[in-house]
Motif scaffolding. Structure first.
Motif, PDB file in Angstrom:
ATOM      1  N   MET A   1       0.234  26.347  -7.902  1.00 42.18           N
ATOM      2  CA  MET A   1      -0.858  27.207  -7.142  1.00 42.18           C
ATOM      3  C   MET A   1      -1.246  26.800  -6.276  1.00 42.18           C
ATOM      4  N   THR A   2      -1.442  27.200  -5.359  1.00 43.31           N
ATOM      5  CA  THR A   2      -1.639  27.730  -3.966  1.00 43.31           C
ATOM      6  C   THR A   2      -3.432  27.027  -3.423  1.00 43.31           C
ATOM      7  N   VAL A   3      -3.038  25.902  -2.918  1.00 50.38           N
ATOM      8  CA  VAL A   3      -4.690  25.625  -2.711  1.00 50.38           C
ATOM      9  C   VAL A   3      -5.184  26.009  -1.280  1.00 50.38           C
ATOM     10  N   ALA A   4      -4.608  26.380  -0.296  1.00 46.86           N
ATOM     11  CA  ALA A   4      -4.564  27.371   0.753  1.00 46.86           C
ATOM     12  C   ALA A   4      -3.671  27.476   2.010  1.00 46.86           C
ATOM     13  N   THR A   5      -3.771  28.429   2.813  1.00 43.82           N
ATOM     14  CA  THR A   5      -3.160  29.561   2.850  1.00 43.82           C
ATOM     15  C   THR A   5      -3.634  30.260   4.330  1.00 43.82           C
ATOM     16  N   GLY A   6      -2.442  30.390   5.655  1.00 48.26           N
ATOM     17  CA  GLY A   6      -2.876  30.798   6.088  1.00 48.26           C
ATOM     18  C   GLY A   6      -1.719  31.932   6.966  1.00 48.26           C
ATOM     19  N   SER A   7      -2.107  32.107   8.487  1.00 50.03           N
ATOM     20  CA  SER A   7      -0.645  32.883   8.787  1.00 50.03           C
ATOM     21  C   SER A   7       0.973  32.543   8.851  1.00 50.03           C
ATOM     22  N   ARG A   8       0.801  30.700   9.141  1.00 50.63           N
ATOM     23  CA  ARG A   8       2.483  30.340   8.598  1.00 50.63           C
ATOM     24  C   ARG A   8       2.175  28.994   7.782  1.00 50.63           C
ATOM     25  N   VAL A   9       1.438  28.604   7.811  1.00 51.85           N
ATOM     26  CA  VAL A   9       0.595  26.989   6.968  1.00 51.85           C
ATOM     27  C   VAL A   9      -0.324  27.551   5.342  1.00 51.85           C
ATOM     28  N   SER A  10       0.602  26.682   4.083  1.00 47.81           N
ATOM     29  CA  SER A  10       0.143  27.174   2.976  1.00 47.81           C
ATOM     30  C   SER A  10       0.437  25.151   2.321  1.00 47.81           C
ATOM     31  N   ILE A  11      -0.612  25.651   1.650  1.00 53.34           N
ATOM     32  CA  ILE A  11      -0.784  24.082   0.822  1.00 53.34           C
ATOM     33  C   ILE A  11      -0.851  23.997  -0.612  1.00 53.34           C
ATOM     34  N   ARG A  12       0.157  23.939  -1.298  1.00 55.71           N
ATOM     35  CA  ARG A  12       0.006  24.188  -2.716  1.00 55.71           C
ATOM     36  C   ARG A  12       0.108  22.646  -3.393  1.00 55.71           C
ATOM     37  N   ARG A  13      -0.356  22.854  -4.693  1.00 48.05           N
ATOM     38  CA  ARG A  13      -0.117  21.764  -5.598  1.00 48.05           C
ATOM     39  C   ARG A  13       2.335  21.041  -5.734  1.00 48.05           C
ATOM     40  N   ALA A  14       1.866  20.099  -5.708  1.00 47.23           N
ATOM     41  CA  ALA A  14       3.276  19.671  -6.398  1.00 47.23           C
ATOM     42  C   ALA A  14       3.608  19.618  -7.664  1.00 47.23           C
ATOM     43  N   ARG A  15       4.295  20.166  -8.210  1.00 45.82           N
ATOM     44  CA  ARG A  15       4.906  20.445  -9.880  1.00 45.82           C
ATOM     45  C   ARG A  15       6.100  18.506  -9.973  1.00 45.82           C
ATOM     46  N   LEU A  16       5.971  18.626 -10.982  1.00 51.64           N
ATOM     47  CA  LEU A  16       6.541  17.771 -11.776  1.00 51.64           C
ATOM     48  C   LEU A  16       8.137  17.707 -11.392  1.00 51.64           C
ATOM     49  N   GLN A  17       8.617  19.465 -10.747  1.00 50.46           N
ATOM     50  CA  GLN A  17       9.675  19.379  -9.940  1.00 50.46           C
ATOM     51  C   GLN A  17       9.712  19.005  -9.143  1.00 50.46           C
ATOM     52  N   ASP A  18       9.070  18.408  -8.486  1.00 47.82           N
ATOM     53  CA  ASP A  18       9.271  18.503  -7.060  1.00 47.82           C
ATOM     54  C   ASP A  18       9.265  16.885  -6.464  1.00 47.82           C
ATOM     55  N   ARG A  19       8.972  16.033  -7.255  1.00 48.41           N
ATOM     56  CA  ARG A  19       9.353  14.809  -7.050  1.00 48.41           C
ATOM     57  C   ARG A  19      10.765  14.264  -7.070  1.00 48.41           C
ATOM     58  N   PRO A  20      11.699  14.894  -7.431  1.00 49.53           N
ATOM     59  CA  PRO A  20      13.361  13.937  -6.291  1.00 49.53           C
ATOM     60  C   PRO A  20      12.717  14.603  -4.698  1.00 49.53           C
ATOM     61  N   ARG A  21      12.058  15.664  -4.705  1.00 53.75           N
ATOM     62  CA  ARG A  21      12.020  16.179  -2.901  1.00 53.75           C
ATOM     63  C   ARG A  21      11.340  15.292  -2.096  1.00 53.75           C
ATOM     64  N   ALA A  22       9.808  14.794  -3.151  1.00 53.25           N
ATOM     65  CA  ALA A  22       8.892  14.218  -2.425  1.00 53.25           C
ATOM     66  C   ALA A  22       9.460  12.966  -2.380  1.00 53.25           C
ATOM     67  N   TYR A  23      10.608  12.221  -2.848  1.00 54.29           N
ATOM     68  CA  TYR A  23      10.825  10.900  -2.728  1.00 54.29           C
ATOM     69  C   TYR A  23      12.071  11.219  -1.662  1.00 54.29           C
ATOM     70  N   GLU A  24      12.557  12.374  -1.306  1.00 51.09           N
ATOM     71  CA  GLU A  24      13.360  12.310  -0.212  1.00 51.09           C
ATOM     72  C   GLU A  24      12.438  12.506   1.044  1.00 51.09           C
ATOM     73  N   TRP A  25      11.749  12.774   0.049  1.00 52.00           N
ATOM     74  CA  TRP A  25      10.366  13.278   2.064  1.00 52.00           C
ATOM     75  C   TRP A  25      10.832  11.765   2.828  1.00 52.00           C
ATOM     76  N   LEU A  26      10.402  10.993   1.298  1.00 55.20           N
ATOM     77  CA  LEU A  26       9.430   9.867   2.160  1.00 55.20           C
ATOM     78  C   LEU A  26      11.065   9.014   2.456  1.00 55.20           C
ATOM     79  N   VAL A  27      11.883   8.580   1.861  1.00 56.84           N
ATOM     80  CA  VAL A  27      12.845   7.286   2.319  1.00 56.84           C
ATOM     81  C   VAL A  27      13.376   8.126   3.461  1.00 56.84           C
ATOM     82  N   ARG A  28      13.945   9.745   4.034  1.00 54.28           N
ATOM     83  CA  ARG A  28      14.652  10.206   4.796  1.00 54.28           C
ATOM     84  C   ARG A  28      13.889  10.986   5.814  1.00 54.28           C
ATOM     85  N   SER A  29      12.149  10.284   5.877  1.00 53.95           N
ATOM     86  CA  SER A  29      11.680  10.726   6.634  1.00 53.95           C
ATOM     87  C   SER A  29      12.219  10.514   8.453  1.00 53.95           C
ATOM     88  N   ASP A  30      11.136  11.228   9.490  1.00 54.27           N
ATOM     89  CA  ASP A  30      11.135  10.184  10.228  1.00 54.27           C
ATOM     90  C   ASP A  30      10.402   8.788  10.458  1.00 54.27           C
TER      91      ASP A  30
END
Length: 80
Positions: A1-30
């Motif tokens: 479900m999209t929470v907010a959207t603009g002309s370039r940026v959107s925010i949506r609620r994460a889903r369970l299938q997003d967990r691996p990517r969330a982990y990767e974003w944490l451990v491989r972030s700048d």
């Protein structure tokens, strides 16, 4: 479900299938070296199992929204 959207940026609620990517974003972030590196040597980068223990399913499926929630930010149709 999209929470907010603009002309370039959107925010949506994460889903369970997003967990691996969330982990990767944490451990491989700048920012990972600043969060888990020389500034905080007592903090080790979490394993996927430790991440899953800390960010239980409810962070991704919304069953306990007042206990914490993950969101995914998109910029120009790319999730970042």
């Amino acid at each position: 479900m999209t929470v907010a959207t603009g002309s370039r940026v959107s925010i949506r609620r994460a889903r369970l299938q997003d967990r691996p990517r969330a982990y990767e974003w944490l451990v491989r972030s700048d920012l990972t070296p600043q969060l888990y590196g020389p500034l905080f040597p007592e903090r080790e980068v979490p394993t996927p199992e430790q991440f899953a223990e800390r960010y239980v399913n409810s962070y991704f499926d919304g069953t306990r929204p007042f206990s914490g929630r993950m969101f995914v930010i998109g910029v120009d149709d790319e999730e970042v």
